[in-house]
Enzyme design. Sequence first.
Site, short mmCIF file in Angstrom:
data_model
loop_
_atom_site.label_atom_id
_atom_site.label_comp_id
_atom_site.label_asym_id
_atom_site.label_seq_id
_atom_site.Cartn_x
_atom_site.Cartn_y
_atom_site.Cartn_z
CG HIS A 266 -1.85 1.13 1.33
ND1 HIS A 266 -3.15 1.07 0.91
CD2 HIS A 266 -1.68 2.39 1.79
CE1 HIS A 266 -3.73 2.24 1.10
NE2 HIS A 266 -2.87 3.07 1.64
CD GLU A 267 1.54 3.59 3.71
OE1 GLU A 267 1.76 4.70 3.19
OE2 GLU A 267 0.46 3.32 4.29
CG HIS A 270 0.20 6.24 -0.54
ND1 HIS A 270 -0.83 6.97 -1.08
CD2 HIS A 270 -0.37 5.53 0.47
CE1 HIS A 270 -1.96 6.72 -0.41
NE2 HIS A 270 -1.71 5.84 0.54
CD GLU A 296 -5.93 5.24 0.40
OE1 GLU A 296 -4.98 6.03 0.56
OE2 GLU A 296 -6.08 4.22 1.09
ZN ZN Z 1 -3.20 5.17 1.89
#
Ligand code: ZN
Length: 502
Positions: A266-267, A270, A296
């Site tokens: 997830h990170e 980003h 997101e």
């Molecule tokens: Zn996030």
Amino acid sequence: MQSDKWQQLKSRLAEVQNIHYASGLLGWDQQTYMPPRGARVRAEQLATLDKLAHQFFTADEIGQLLDDLSVEAANLPYDSDAAGLIRVTKRDYDKLRRVPPALVEEISWTSALGLEAWTKARADSNFGEFKPLLEKIVELEIELANHLGYADRIYDALLDQYEPGMKTAEIQAIFEDLRRELIALVQQIGRKADRVDNACLFREFDEQKQWDFGVEVIKRYGFDFEAGRQDKSVHPFTAGFGLGDTRITTRVDRRFLPCALFGTLHECGHALYDMGYRPELEGTPLAGGASLGVHESQSRMWENVVGRGRGFWRHFFPRLQQVFPEQLGDQDADSYYRAVNKVQPSLIRVEADEVTYNLHIMLRFELENELVERKLRVGDVPAAWNAKMKEYLGVMPPNDADGCLQDIHWSLASLGYFSTYSLGNLLSVQLFDKAMKDVPAIPSQIEQGEFTGLLRWLRENVHQHGRKFTLKELATRVTGEPLQARPYVAYLKKKYGDIYGL
Ligand code: ZN
């Protein structure tokens, strides 16, 4: 003369950006390596830097330069860097100038108290302890919205801080479609719940090996460790300090493998976005992600659409099994793919699967709207929360800690934030569908652990623009259609229809 003014504006904006980066780095350190007793002096250092950045940016001279250059920028193409720079900087500038510094200070002071009250109330599982602070926060957010201004709904003003240009009514319309479909899907899956067993995720997994596996995957994703790093923190986050230094954090749970792995993916999503804007935008307000929703969409794409996809596990499961031969000896790529996708209506948003997650968001979005429109009293939040949990997910919180006190956002006076999570989920699929249309080889590349096709497409279509376009503009420019629920619903129905045999 004119180009002189451009230079003046850019060098002033670069100073502001540098202060932001310095403050961001201190914030990163606060959550990773700072000794506990550093908290007090660190808070003062951050406050000073934030005040300086605010003063530099809201100076009359910047307003004058923006006014002068707006005339020139009006004749430039909408997509040009120069027009984008004026448009986005003016948007930020006007917003900050509209709010009296005294209100900013009161909000930040109240949210510090709010955080403290929330932490204690949550530990005691007692909403009553947090109620007075939340009442104050709602009043301040209403005041803030009135300063920021809005044409239609008061919530628009708060939402616009996180998702520029997006309107409450537009989100409501999208959520309307989504809610009906999701509730039906959750019920259908619920009748076949035992088709997926995820016990294999809850065994004992060496922490260092988990860490190394995550790093191995994100290197394949394209995370550049010469331009970034990963550290541990209690709450995972991504912090970028300009091209060449983007940092992510993760946490590791010895007894639950998805925690570190999917947190890292997830990170990384980003971070790939933060690493991808064109170097020409550096030092200006265009450097960085377009909005929270677009950000997101990137994290969710790499975490879920890719990382919880069948192709991903065809490639990576044999490798994971090599790392954990005893723990995963009884699994194969398909059973593991199903395990990481088990759907389970639960009380806690951050643990929610792809199907139920957006229902958690809708609930918060609806309650926030009612609070700032004064249709719901703060004292009635727990009852309203529980009623919606029952209606949407069929579960009932046994206490406030697992109910309306679970999220930190309200204590930080961040009303207007939640819906961006769902907008990101929807956009992630809409973008991925288009990427597959443009580059049909992407799914087979993923099965071979090869992600450059997807990353190159994202760089070209999304990342390079930085903050130049809004989420709505990007969705339409890139996919040819406005943001909507249909692609996401189709994605879920296909994926989970297959997993659960619906
Ligand atoms: Zn996030």
